[in-house]
Design an enzyme around this catalytic site. Structure first.
Site: not given
Ligand code: G3P
Ligand code: MG
Length: 239
Positions: A6-7, A33, A35, A48, A108, A110, A228
């Site tokens: 994640h990120r 993943e 953003d 993000h 993703e 944003k 994470d």
């Molecule tokens: O894409 C999954 C997750 O990243 C969505 O929430 O706020 O972490 O971008 P956020």
């Molecule tokens: Mg995200």
């Protein structure tokens, strides 16, 4: 159950930076993943928040700054001084890290606060340039944009992101034109989660950093989790 960083490897590195992506690229996990936002001069950048305030030594909105202006800031020191050389990555730079790896990429968009005009087309063009269309899923909390992506490029996998407990979200996903559901962790423990999984659509869950919740989600049959701590989670789930 699959794992997405994640990120990037954001628990151990500054989120959404090249060093976090290079760390994720070394792992035998399924995917990563990140953003995407758009700058004043229409460049796609990976970050993000709508502003650079939390993750850099600067302040201001992405939409109000050019890429050249944004590149002057330090995006690593907020996390640890050893990462002080990290700058904001462009989408192109992040795709380059993964161009020869096996990883599935969750891009993703944003665009739920500022609906960046032309973002879908710009992202799709870049995926075409890198021949990555078969290795991505494009998601967003802005479901209009998910619908646009599906209309512009039907073969590309899409996903709706949502935070709420819903009724039969897989039916809603069909209305949008989304292939998969990306759900906020606790909501999938409700009836909705079972309904969505039974529909056959992939259900991926964010953000899961605790091994006991990973176990629970694996048992109920979710396709993947975003975490994470991808290295820690991979070691735990394989054992
Ligand atoms: O894409 C999954 C997750 O990243 C969505 O929430 O706020 O972490 O971008 P956020
Ligand atoms: Mg995200």
């Amino acid at each position: 159950m699959k794992i997405y960083a994640h990120r990037g490897s954001s628990g151990t590195h500054p989120e959404n930076t090249i060093v976090a992506f290079k760390a994720a690229a070394k792992l035998p996990i399924h995917g990563v993943e990140f953003d995407v936002h758009m700058t004043k001069d229409h460049e796609l950048v990976v970050i993000h928040d709508e502003t650079i305030n939390r993750t850099s030594n600067g302040t201001g909105f992405i939409k109000d700054m050019t890429l050249a202006e944004l590149k002057k800031f330090d995006f690593g020191s907020w996390y640890s001084y050893e990462f002080k050389k990290e700058t904001i990555p462009t989408l192109r730079e992040v795709l380059y890290v993964f161009k020869d790896t096996h990883h599935h990429l969750n891009i993703e968009l944003k665009s739920d606060v500022f609906p960046y005009e032309g973002m879908e087309q710009a992202v799709l063009q870049m995926l075409k340039d890198y021949r990555l269309e078969a290795r991505v899923v494009i998601s967003s909390f802005n479901h209009e944009m998910v619908r646009n992506v599906k209309q512009l490029a039907p073969p590309i996998e899409t996903a709706v992101l949502f935070m709420e407990v819903m009724i039969e979200p897989h039916k809603y996903a069909d209305v949008v034109g989304a292939d998969a559901l990306h759900a906020f962790f606790p909501t999938v423990l409700r009836e909705m989660g079972a309904e969505a999984i039974a529909s056959g659509k992939k259900v991926r869950v964010f953000t899961v950093n605790d091994e006991k919740y990973a176990d629970l989600l694996k048992r109920i049959g979710v396709d993947a989790i975003f975490t994470d701590y991808p290295e820690k989670m991979w070691k735990y789930l394989k054992s």
